[in-house]
Motif scaffolding. Structure first.
Motif, PDB file in Angstrom:
ATOM      1  N   ARG A   1      -7.487   1.924   0.967  1.00 24.31           N
ATOM      2  CA  ARG A   1      -6.970   0.500   1.062  1.00 24.31           C
ATOM      3  C   ARG A   1      -7.272  -0.328   2.056  1.00 24.31           C
ATOM      4  O   ARG A   1      -7.501  -1.526   2.208  1.00 24.31           O
ATOM      5  CB  ARG A   1      -5.610   0.244   0.367  1.00 24.31           C
ATOM      6  CG  ARG A   1      -5.317   0.894  -1.184  1.00 24.31           C
ATOM      7  CD  ARG A   1      -4.182   0.477  -1.593  1.00 24.31           C
ATOM      8  NE  ARG A   1      -3.179   1.673  -1.204  1.00 24.31           N
ATOM      9  CZ  ARG A   1      -2.997   2.892  -1.702  1.00 24.31           C
ATOM     10  NH1 ARG A   1      -3.737   3.224  -2.723  1.00 24.31           N
ATOM     11  NH2 ARG A   1      -2.171   3.610  -1.230  1.00 24.31           N
TER      12      ARG A   1
ATOM     13  N   SER B   1       0.970  -1.129   0.029  1.00 24.04           N
ATOM     14  CA  SER B   1      -0.160  -0.091   0.194  1.00 24.04           C
ATOM     15  C   SER B   1       0.644   1.070  -0.203  1.00 24.04           C
ATOM     16  O   SER B   1       0.655   2.119  -0.652  1.00 24.04           O
ATOM     17  CB  SER B   1      -0.874   0.119   1.332  1.00 24.04           C
ATOM     18  OG  SER B   1      -2.024   0.757   1.023  1.00 24.04           O
TER      19      SER B   1
ATOM     20  N   HIS C   1     -13.655   0.983  -1.742  1.00 19.50           N
ATOM     21  CA  HIS C   1     -11.994   1.394  -2.029  1.00 19.50           C
ATOM     22  C   HIS C   1     -12.210   2.515  -3.201  1.00 19.50           C
ATOM     23  O   HIS C   1     -11.643   3.575  -2.952  1.00 19.50           O
ATOM     24  CB  HIS C   1     -11.246   0.272  -2.479  1.00 19.50           C
ATOM     25  CG  HIS C   1     -10.285   0.178  -2.965  1.00 19.50           C
ATOM     26  ND1 HIS C   1      -9.099  -0.753  -3.265  1.00 19.50           N
ATOM     27  CD2 HIS C   1      -9.392   1.464  -3.173  1.00 19.50           C
ATOM     28  CE1 HIS C   1      -8.012  -0.198  -3.698  1.00 19.50           C
ATOM     29  NE2 HIS C   1      -8.132   1.095  -3.616  1.00 19.50           N
TER      30      HIS C   1
ATOM     31  N   HIS D   1      -2.628  -5.160  -5.780  1.00 16.77           N
ATOM     32  CA  HIS D   1      -2.923  -3.852  -6.310  1.00 16.77           C
ATOM     33  C   HIS D   1      -1.578  -3.452  -6.981  1.00 16.77           C
ATOM     34  O   HIS D   1      -1.333  -2.928  -7.744  1.00 16.77           O
ATOM     35  CB  HIS D   1      -3.429  -2.901  -5.312  1.00 16.77           C
ATOM     36  CG  HIS D   1      -4.913  -3.020  -5.188  1.00 16.77           C
ATOM     37  ND1 HIS D   1      -5.819  -3.052  -6.370  1.00 16.77           N
ATOM     38  CD2 HIS D   1      -5.706  -3.512  -4.120  1.00 16.77           C
ATOM     39  CE1 HIS D   1      -7.161  -3.119  -5.909  1.00 16.77           C
ATOM     40  NE2 HIS D   1      -6.848  -3.558  -4.589  1.00 16.77           N
TER      41      HIS D   1
ATOM     42  N   GLU E   1      -3.632  -5.463  -1.130  1.00 16.23           N
ATOM     43  CA  GLU E   1      -2.924  -4.453  -1.367  1.00 16.23           C
ATOM     44  C   GLU E   1      -1.713  -4.957  -1.969  1.00 16.23           C
ATOM     45  O   GLU E   1      -1.146  -4.315  -3.068  1.00 16.23           O
ATOM     46  CB  GLU E   1      -2.367  -3.597  -0.132  1.00 16.23           C
ATOM     47  CG  GLU E   1      -3.475  -3.364   0.874  1.00 16.23           C
ATOM     48  CD  GLU E   1      -3.736  -4.133   1.988  1.00 16.23           C
ATOM     49  OE1 GLU E   1      -4.311  -3.688   2.977  1.00 16.23           O
ATOM     50  OE2 GLU E   1      -3.966  -5.387   1.584  1.00 16.23           O
TER      51      GLU E   1
END
Length: 285
Positions: free
Chosen positions: A208, A57, A190, A232, A229
């Motif tokens: 997040r 993150s 989100h 992502h 996270e």
């Protein structure tokens, strides 16, 4: 995004490609929960997932540190990147403590998450919070005229009135509850928080963390071992922004693509924790 006022998230769960994403996530999560290491060492997997999720993150927010650097560091007040990593770590530790409050008072949880991320808002440059930050801007939605520090997201900022209205609508959705899959709810929470950037700082980290709270609290990932996270970050900042722009568009295709992106992020988080399980099984972790 839906014409069904009773449960507007249900329609999103039926968008093309979303049921497949939901099914794929569910199967992936079930597989890692069935790993033999999870029977006796799940706490270790949870701790490692929190660390890796925080690192990822922070990377999305511009502080892309190596995992071992995050693991060994104890001082996170030296510069902007260090403060971002410290904020992500604090959020990862705090998220699990807020599950019981989320469904009753999501606004209270979001305020708490921002307070935790900001650390000591009135502190000096040596403190772990953002130095020189105005204390009364922490833990509340931003007001018109206040600057916003969110390095990754460059979309136009909604004004304070719109932020307040949409936050109230999001909170109502959470409190009322939905029969939509957890992935859909998590992706919407989100996406809305990224769109609004409701705080003067750390809104991406908070968004997040809120996604993580939904995934855990829904029962999809009760032991918090599937760090979205990580997924992502692994898909890359450009892909993250592109998928988010689809959400911002409000079109069925764009919103479906964002939900699918979030689903893939969960699956990559599962892959990360599966590797941790394998390492623990070999005695390498």
């Amino acid at each position: 995004m839906s014409t069904n006022p009773a449960d507007p998230l249900v329609a999103l769960g039926a968008l093309p490609g979303v049921p497949d994403a939901v099914d794929s996530v569910r199967k992936a999560v079930d597989r890692v929960y069935g790993h033999r290491v999870m029977r006796r060492r799940s706490n270790e997997v949870t701790s490692e997932a929190a660390l890796r999720g925080a690192r990822a993150s922070a990377a999305l927010s511009g502080a892309d540190w190596a995992l071992e650097e995050v693991r060994r560091r104890t001082d996170f007040g030296g510069d902007e990147e260090a403060r971002t990593v410290g904020a992500a770590l604090r959020l990862g530790a705090e998220a699990g403590q807020l599950l019981s409050i989320w469904r009753q008072s999501p606004m209270r949880v979001l305020a708490r998450l921002h307070l935790v991320a900001a650390g000591d808002p009135g502190g000096s440059a040596g403190a772990e919070g953002a130095p020189g930050a105005v204390a009364d801007s922490v833990g509340r939605p931003r007001q018109d005229g206040e600057s916003v520090d969110e390095p990754l997201i460059e979309a136009p900022l909604p004004d304070a009135t719109e932020v307040a209205g949409r936050l109230e609508g999001l909170a109502d959705l959470i409190v009322t509850g939905s029969s939509a899959p957890a992935l859909v709810t998590a992706a919407v929470v989100h996406g809305e928080l990224l769109a609004l950037r409701p705080f003067t700082s750390y809104s991406g980290l908070v968004a997040r963390a809120a996604e993580r709270i939904v995934l855990i609290g829904s029962g999809l990932d009760p032991k918090a071992i599937c760090p979205a996270e990580v997924g992502h970050a692994e898909q890359g900042r450009a892909a993250y922004v592109a998928a988010f722009e689809g959400y911002l568009s409000g079109t069925p295709e764009g919103v479906a693509a964002w939900i699918a992106h979030c689903g893939r992020a969960v699956e990559l988080g599962v892959r990360e924790s599966t590797a941790v399980c394998e390492a623990l099984q070999r005695g390498a972790a």
